[in-house]
Write a protein that holds these residues in place. Structure first.
Motif, PDB file in Angstrom:
ATOM      1  N   VAL A 143     -55.889  39.215  -2.288  1.00  0.00           N
ATOM      2  CA  VAL A 143     -56.635  37.953  -2.944  1.00  0.00           C
ATOM      3  C   VAL A 143     -56.921  37.218  -1.858  1.00  0.00           C
ATOM      4  O   VAL A 143     -55.968  36.340  -0.849  1.00  0.00           O
ATOM      5  N   ASN A 144     -57.735  35.747  -2.960  1.00  0.00           N
ATOM      6  CA  ASN A 144     -58.612  34.981  -2.293  1.00  0.00           C
ATOM      7  C   ASN A 144     -58.088  34.065  -3.282  1.00  0.00           C
ATOM      8  O   ASN A 144     -58.469  33.915  -4.147  1.00  0.00           O
ATOM      9  N   ILE A 145     -57.697  32.729  -2.769  1.00  0.00           N
ATOM     10  CA  ILE A 145     -57.158  31.407  -3.699  1.00  0.00           C
ATOM     11  C   ILE A 145     -58.025  30.260  -2.590  1.00  0.00           C
ATOM     12  O   ILE A 145     -57.257  30.488  -1.532  1.00  0.00           O
ATOM     13  N   GLU A 146     -58.426  29.189  -3.338  1.00  0.00           N
ATOM     14  CA  GLU A 146     -57.984  28.071  -2.413  1.00  0.00           C
ATOM     15  C   GLU A 146     -57.518  26.798  -3.645  1.00  0.00           C
ATOM     16  O   GLU A 146     -57.578  26.887  -4.708  1.00  0.00           O
ATOM     17  N   VAL A 147     -56.310  26.112  -3.091  1.00  0.00           N
ATOM     18  CA  VAL A 147     -56.279  25.583  -4.054  1.00  0.00           C
ATOM     19  C   VAL A 147     -56.325  23.775  -3.725  1.00  0.00           C
ATOM     20  O   VAL A 147     -55.919  23.661  -2.240  1.00  0.00           O
ATOM     21  N   LYS A 148     -56.717  22.543  -4.080  1.00  0.00           N
ATOM     22  CA  LYS A 148     -56.936  21.458  -3.629  1.00  0.00           C
ATOM     23  C   LYS A 148     -56.299  20.622  -3.381  1.00  0.00           C
ATOM     24  O   LYS A 148     -55.596  20.967  -4.521  1.00  0.00           O
ATOM     25  N   LYS A 149     -56.080  19.933  -2.407  1.00  0.00           N
ATOM     26  CA  LYS A 149     -55.040  18.369  -2.752  1.00  0.00           C
ATOM     27  C   LYS A 149     -55.441  17.778  -3.571  1.00  0.00           C
ATOM     28  O   LYS A 149     -56.273  17.417  -4.745  1.00  0.00           O
ATOM     29  N   GLY A 150     -54.343  17.655  -3.864  1.00  0.00           N
ATOM     30  CA  GLY A 150     -54.198  17.263  -5.878  1.00  0.00           C
ATOM     31  C   GLY A 150     -53.600  17.728  -6.678  1.00  0.00           C
ATOM     32  O   GLY A 150     -54.458  17.406  -8.212  1.00  0.00           O
ATOM     33  N   GLU A 151     -54.519  19.258  -7.212  1.00  0.00           N
ATOM     34  CA  GLU A 151     -54.470  19.546  -7.437  1.00  0.00           C
ATOM     35  C   GLU A 151     -53.619  20.446  -8.420  1.00  0.00           C
ATOM     36  O   GLU A 151     -52.053  20.561  -7.825  1.00  0.00           O
ATOM     37  N   PHE A 152     -53.923  20.886 -10.286  1.00  0.00           N
ATOM     38  CA  PHE A 152     -52.409  21.177 -10.761  1.00  0.00           C
ATOM     39  C   PHE A 152     -52.885  22.684 -11.498  1.00  0.00           C
ATOM     40  O   PHE A 152     -53.834  22.314 -12.097  1.00  0.00           O
ATOM     41  N   LEU A 153     -52.331  23.531 -10.289  1.00  0.00           N
ATOM     42  CA  LEU A 153     -52.467  24.849 -10.136  1.00  0.00           C
ATOM     43  C   LEU A 153     -51.425  25.744 -11.641  1.00  0.00           C
ATOM     44  O   LEU A 153     -50.450  25.404 -10.949  1.00  0.00           O
ATOM     45  N   VAL A 154     -51.675  26.668 -12.009  1.00  0.00           N
ATOM     46  CA  VAL A 154     -51.197  27.607 -12.938  1.00  0.00           C
ATOM     47  C   VAL A 154     -50.769  28.963 -12.475  1.00  0.00           C
ATOM     48  O   VAL A 154     -52.226  29.374 -12.802  1.00  0.00           O
ATOM     49  N   ILE A 155     -50.071  29.730 -12.034  1.00  0.00           N
ATOM     50  CA  ILE A 155     -50.992  30.587 -11.489  1.00  0.00           C
ATOM     51  C   ILE A 155     -49.504  32.005 -12.679  1.00  0.00           C
ATOM     52  O   ILE A 155     -47.692  31.865 -12.715  1.00  0.00           O
ATOM     53  N   LEU A 156     -50.747  32.405 -13.987  1.00  0.00           N
ATOM     54  CA  LEU A 156     -49.617  33.299 -15.050  1.00  0.00           C
ATOM     55  C   LEU A 156     -49.597  34.481 -14.827  1.00  0.00           C
ATOM     56  O   LEU A 156     -49.890  35.043 -13.549  1.00  0.00           O
ATOM     57  N   GLY A 157     -49.196  35.566 -15.679  1.00  0.00           N
ATOM     58  CA  GLY A 157     -48.580  37.007 -14.733  1.00  0.00           C
ATOM     59  C   GLY A 157     -47.602  37.229 -15.504  1.00  0.00           C
ATOM     60  O   GLY A 157     -46.312  37.042 -15.482  1.00  0.00           O
ATOM     61  N   HIS A 158     -47.227  38.679 -16.238  1.00  0.00           N
ATOM     62  CA  HIS A 158     -46.152  39.051 -16.234  1.00  0.00           C
ATOM     63  C   HIS A 158     -44.961  39.700 -15.585  1.00  0.00           C
ATOM     64  O   HIS A 158     -45.329  39.579 -13.774  1.00  0.00           O
ATOM     65  N   ASN A 159     -44.043  40.313 -15.536  1.00  0.00           N
ATOM     66  CA  ASN A 159     -43.380  40.936 -14.348  1.00  0.00           C
ATOM     67  C   ASN A 159     -43.798  41.801 -13.377  1.00  0.00           C
ATOM     68  O   ASN A 159     -44.310  42.759 -14.304  1.00  0.00           O
ATOM     69  N   GLY A 160     -43.760  41.586 -12.393  1.00  0.00           N
ATOM     70  CA  GLY A 160     -44.349  42.379 -11.368  1.00  0.00           C
ATOM     71  C   GLY A 160     -45.480  42.381 -10.679  1.00  0.00           C
ATOM     72  O   GLY A 160     -46.446  42.934 -10.555  1.00  0.00           O
ATOM     73  N   SER A 161     -46.216  41.319 -11.437  1.00  0.00           N
ATOM     74  CA  SER A 161     -48.205  41.403 -11.400  1.00  0.00           C
ATOM     75  C   SER A 161     -48.374  40.176  -9.829  1.00  0.00           C
ATOM     76  O   SER A 161     -49.801  40.646  -9.343  1.00  0.00           O
ATOM     77  N   GLY A 162     -46.631  39.991  -9.347  1.00  0.00           N
ATOM     78  CA  GLY A 162     -46.985  39.738  -7.734  1.00  0.00           C
ATOM     79  C   GLY A 162     -47.567  38.241  -8.228  1.00  0.00           C
ATOM     80  O   GLY A 162     -47.084  38.235  -6.867  1.00  0.00           O
ATOM     81  N   LYS A 163     -46.749  37.239  -8.686  1.00  0.00           N
ATOM     82  CA  LYS A 163     -47.186  35.680  -8.826  1.00  0.00           C
ATOM     83  C   LYS A 163     -45.954  35.409  -8.206  1.00  0.00           C
ATOM     84  O   LYS A 163     -45.778  34.224  -7.123  1.00  0.00           O
ATOM     85  N   SER A 164     -44.521  35.935  -7.879  1.00  0.00           N
ATOM     86  CA  SER A 164     -43.518  35.332  -7.242  1.00  0.00           C
ATOM     87  C   SER A 164     -43.404  35.699  -5.913  1.00  0.00           C
ATOM     88  O   SER A 164     -43.580  34.588  -4.614  1.00  0.00           O
ATOM     89  N   THR A 165     -44.515  36.663  -5.855  1.00  0.00           N
ATOM     90  CA  THR A 165     -44.291  37.437  -4.344  1.00  0.00           C
ATOM     91  C   THR A 165     -45.061  36.268  -3.741  1.00  0.00           C
ATOM     92  O   THR A 165     -45.829  35.830  -2.790  1.00  0.00           O
ATOM     93  N   LEU A 166     -46.556  35.277  -4.259  1.00  0.00           N
ATOM     94  CA  LEU A 166     -47.738  35.124  -4.307  1.00  0.00           C
ATOM     95  C   LEU A 166     -46.910  33.511  -4.316  1.00  0.00           C
ATOM     96  O   LEU A 166     -46.879  33.068  -2.377  1.00  0.00           O
ATOM     97  N   ALA A 167     -46.049  33.368  -4.634  1.00  0.00           N
ATOM     98  CA  ALA A 167     -45.388  31.561  -4.324  1.00  0.00           C
ATOM     99  C   ALA A 167     -44.967  31.734  -3.494  1.00  0.00           C
ATOM    100  O   ALA A 167     -44.629  30.525  -2.210  1.00  0.00           O
TER     101      ALA A 167
END
Length: 281
Positions: free
Chosen positions: A30-54
């Motif tokens: 996974v390659n992600i850049e989150v800018k300062k002041g950004e509101f980013l939403v990460i979507l995915g079903h259970n087991g997609s890896g979103k909570s692990t990434l968080a």
């Protein structure tokens, strides 16, 4: 990288079971850049890896391969752990797991006390944080007597009192009723818009994602789609193939368009739908 709040650089994370010696890849390059002041939403079903990434975004987990940077700090540097976690606070799904004291204001004071903040400054931070989330009138209440939405707002106040630049929220509304969900989303939108705090929201409620600056859709540990809410949700077939829905009005617009009605397929809100239908006449 100076404008990045969070940077994930080719991150791989593997879970290894105790009994079974098979590795399971939860995040896969996974390659992600989150800018300062950004509101980013990460979507995915259970087991997609979103909570692990968080959990990588404030060093609760460390990558098996690759790097995660929080405000240019490498999460694998142990001596920077406290600084990383004070820059990027985490709010979890169940507020009961984050509330530690018997009185609301004591709970909010817990984080700053652990940071060694002087008493006068703690008092100021507690009051300001509770006022920000509209829970100041409940400062002397017992947390267990609050509603789910109120508890989650107290948990957010506890993070706010540590003065983070970024708040990562891992499905914070999953256990709440619709009014509690609305309270929490309104609060985090306000933190982003009014205070400029970087927000990373992990959710499976499509309607919550409409407020975001940008959406990332994950599936099988990879980033499958990225763009503004309008760009991502207009890709109805792609979202369905991943096993995700889109906001109901977006799906309605898509179905009307399929039937030959001349209507935009990137409608996100009821008011946009009403305007589009009025223009058909």
């Amino acid at each position: 990288m100076l404008d990045n709040m969070i940077k994930c650089d080719n991150v791989v994370f593997k879970y290894t079971g105790n009994e079974v010696k098979e590795e399971r890849v939860a995040i896969d390059g996974v390659n992600i850049e989150v800018k300062k002041g950004e509101f980013l939403v990460i979507l995915g079903h259970n087991g997609s890896g979103k909570s692990t990434l968080a959990k990588h975004m404030n060093a609760l987990l460390l990558p098996t391969e690759g790097k995660v940077y929080v405000d240019t700090m490498d999460t694998q540097q142990q001596d920077l752990l406290w600084e990383i976690r004070s820059k990027a606070g985490m709010v979890f799904q169940n507020p009961d797991n984050q509330l530690v004291a018997t009185i609301v204001e004591e709970d909010v004071a817990f984080g700053p006390e652990n940071l060694g903040i002087p008493s006068e400054e703690i008092r100021k931070r507690v009051d300001e944080s509770l006022q920000t989330v509209n829970m100041y009138d409940y400062r002397r209440h017992a947390p267990h007597l609050l509603s789910g939405g109120q508890k989650q707002r107290v948990a957010i106040a506890g993070i706010l009192a540590m003065r983070p630049q970024c708040i990562i929220l891992d499905e914070p509304t999953a256990m709440l009723d619709p009014s509690g969900r609305k309270e929490v989303i309104k609060t985090i939108t306000k933190l982003n818009r009014d205070l400029g705090i970087t927000i990373i929201l992990i959710t499976h409620y499509m309607e919550e994602a409409v407020e975001a600056d940008r959406i990332i859709v994950m599936d099988e540990g990879k980033v499958k789609l990225t763009g503004t809410p309008r760009e991502v949700f207009s890709k109805v077939p792609e979202m369905k193939s991943i096993g995700l829905d889109v906001p109901q009005v977006t799906e309605l617009a898509y179905e009307l368009s399929k039937k030959g009605i001349n209507i935009s397929n990137d409608i996100l809100t009821i008011s946009e739908m009403v305007n589009a239908l009025c223009q058909l006449r």
